[in-house]
Scaffold this motif. Sequence first.
Motif, PDB file in Angstrom:
ATOM      1  N   MET A  34      -6.113  11.671  14.228  1.00  0.00           N
ATOM      2  CA  MET A  34      -5.854  11.879  12.937  1.00  0.00           C
ATOM      3  C   MET A  34      -7.042  11.892  11.901  1.00  0.00           C
ATOM      4  N   GLU A  35      -7.266  12.934  11.216  1.00  0.00           N
ATOM      5  CA  GLU A  35      -8.377  12.770   9.988  1.00  0.00           C
ATOM      6  C   GLU A  35      -8.221  11.790   9.062  1.00  0.00           C
ATOM      7  N   ILE A  36      -9.088  11.188   8.403  1.00  0.00           N
ATOM      8  CA  ILE A  36      -8.827  10.224   7.389  1.00  0.00           C
ATOM      9  C   ILE A  36      -8.106  11.013   6.125  1.00  0.00           C
ATOM     10  N   ILE A  37      -8.635  11.996   5.792  1.00  0.00           N
ATOM     11  CA  ILE A  37      -7.853  12.796   4.612  1.00  0.00           C
ATOM     12  C   ILE A  37      -6.237  12.823   4.815  1.00  0.00           C
ATOM     13  N   ASP A  38      -6.015  13.215   6.252  1.00  0.00           N
ATOM     14  CA  ASP A  38      -4.571  13.395   6.635  1.00  0.00           C
ATOM     15  C   ASP A  38      -3.927  12.020   6.597  1.00  0.00           C
ATOM     16  N   ILE A  39      -4.647  10.998   6.866  1.00  0.00           N
ATOM     17  CA  ILE A  39      -3.979   9.491   6.923  1.00  0.00           C
ATOM     18  C   ILE A  39      -3.601   9.326   5.320  1.00  0.00           C
ATOM     19  N   ILE A  40      -4.779   9.516   4.466  1.00  0.00           N
ATOM     20  CA  ILE A  40      -4.430   9.318   3.138  1.00  0.00           C
ATOM     21  C   ILE A  40      -3.396  10.058   2.249  1.00  0.00           C
ATOM     22  N   ASN A  41      -3.243  11.436   2.684  1.00  0.00           N
ATOM     23  CA  ASN A  41      -2.324  12.359   2.045  1.00  0.00           C
ATOM     24  C   ASN A  41      -0.861  11.832   2.749  1.00  0.00           C
ATOM     25  N   LYS A  42      -0.846  11.541   3.839  1.00  0.00           N
ATOM     26  CA  LYS A  42       0.520  11.150   4.318  1.00  0.00           C
ATOM     27  C   LYS A  42       0.662   9.702   3.661  1.00  0.00           C
ATOM     28  N   THR A  43      -0.068   8.910   3.526  1.00  0.00           N
ATOM     29  CA  THR A  43       0.278   7.635   2.937  1.00  0.00           C
ATOM     30  C   THR A  43       0.700   7.870   1.395  1.00  0.00           C
ATOM     31  N   ASN A  44       0.046   8.785   0.558  1.00  0.00           N
ATOM     32  CA  ASN A  44       0.440   9.041  -0.628  1.00  0.00           C
ATOM     33  C   ASN A  44       1.691   9.632  -0.703  1.00  0.00           C
ATOM     34  N   ALA A  45       2.103  10.443   0.248  1.00  0.00           N
ATOM     35  CA  ALA A  45       3.346  11.153   0.300  1.00  0.00           C
ATOM     36  C   ALA A  45       4.333  10.118   0.306  1.00  0.00           C
ATOM     37  N   PHE A  46       4.481   9.325   1.460  1.00  0.00           N
ATOM     38  CA  PHE A  46       5.459   8.495   1.482  1.00  0.00           C
ATOM     39  C   PHE A  46       5.802   7.092   0.438  1.00  0.00           C
ATOM     40  N   LEU A  47       4.415   6.759  -0.113  1.00  0.00           N
ATOM     41  CA  LEU A  47       4.450   6.133  -1.183  1.00  0.00           C
ATOM     42  C   LEU A  47       5.053   6.626  -2.455  1.00  0.00           C
ATOM     43  N   VAL A  48       4.729   7.723  -2.822  1.00  0.00           N
ATOM     44  CA  VAL A  48       5.565   8.465  -3.825  1.00  0.00           C
ATOM     45  C   VAL A  48       6.824   8.607  -3.674  1.00  0.00           C
ATOM     46  N   GLU A  49       7.630   8.974  -2.572  1.00  0.00           N
ATOM     47  CA  GLU A  49       8.736   9.060  -2.240  1.00  0.00           C
ATOM     48  C   GLU A  49       9.488   7.681  -2.103  1.00  0.00           C
ATOM     49  N   GLU A  50       8.963   6.757  -1.523  1.00  0.00           N
ATOM     50  CA  GLU A  50       9.510   5.538  -1.351  1.00  0.00           C
ATOM     51  C   GLU A  50       9.594   4.629  -2.595  1.00  0.00           C
ATOM     52  N   PHE A  51       8.500   4.767  -3.335  1.00  0.00           N
ATOM     53  CA  PHE A  51       8.348   3.731  -4.452  1.00  0.00           C
ATOM     54  C   PHE A  51       8.646   4.530  -5.654  1.00  0.00           C
ATOM     55  N   GLU A  52       9.026   5.908  -5.655  1.00  0.00           N
ATOM     56  CA  GLU A  52       8.997   6.566  -6.766  1.00  0.00           C
ATOM     57  C   GLU A  52       8.200   6.686  -8.143  1.00  0.00           C
ATOM     58  N   VAL A  53       6.913   6.702  -7.557  1.00  0.00           N
ATOM     59  CA  VAL A  53       5.765   6.706  -8.600  1.00  0.00           C
ATOM     60  C   VAL A  53       5.119   8.011  -8.691  1.00  0.00           C
ATOM     61  N   ALA A  54       4.483   8.135  -9.812  1.00  0.00           N
ATOM     62  CA  ALA A  54       3.970   9.399  -9.896  1.00  0.00           C
ATOM     63  C   ALA A  54       2.599   9.724  -9.068  1.00  0.00           C
ATOM     64  N   PRO A  55       2.434  10.725  -8.581  1.00  0.00           N
ATOM     65  CA  PRO A  55       1.227  10.916  -7.631  1.00  0.00           C
ATOM     66  C   PRO A  55       0.011  10.550  -8.291  1.00  0.00           C
ATOM     67  N   GLU A  56      -0.181  10.998  -9.457  1.00  0.00           N
ATOM     68  CA  GLU A  56      -1.454  10.682 -10.102  1.00  0.00           C
ATOM     69  C   GLU A  56      -1.907   9.313 -10.559  1.00  0.00           C
ATOM     70  N   SER A  57      -0.718   8.351 -10.379  1.00  0.00           N
ATOM     71  CA  SER A  57      -0.936   7.226 -10.577  1.00  0.00           C
ATOM     72  C   SER A  57      -1.569   6.407  -9.431  1.00  0.00           C
ATOM     73  N   ILE A  58      -1.647   6.967  -8.256  1.00  0.00           N
ATOM     74  CA  ILE A  58      -2.040   6.554  -6.928  1.00  0.00           C
ATOM     75  C   ILE A  58      -3.540   6.959  -6.994  1.00  0.00           C
TER      76      ILE A  58
END
Length: 85
Positions: A1-25
């Motif tokens: 898995m590429e680094i950018i894919d890991i970061i994107n996947k991480t951000n996606a579940f953080l936004v969904e799970e913790f209900e934060v705005a993507p731009e705050s990450i």
Amino acid sequence: MEIIDIINKTNAFLVEEFEVAPESITPQADLKETLGLDSLDYIDLVVAIEGNFGFKVKPEDFQGIVNFQDFYDYVIARVKQKELV
């Protein structure tokens, strides 16, 4: 898995799970403060990591994690370690 894919996947579940705005990450943003984590939220975070990336997380793994870049580095290292096995 590429680094950018890991970061994107991480951000996606953080936004969904913790209900934060993507731009705050952002890499330098404080993880605990941005996500509003309390002790129970860390359990949710561990479950999300394990479910999304398939490796076990130990509580002591979070001791050095302050910002999102630290968190990304941790997840990337564990994913890469798992890929080598």
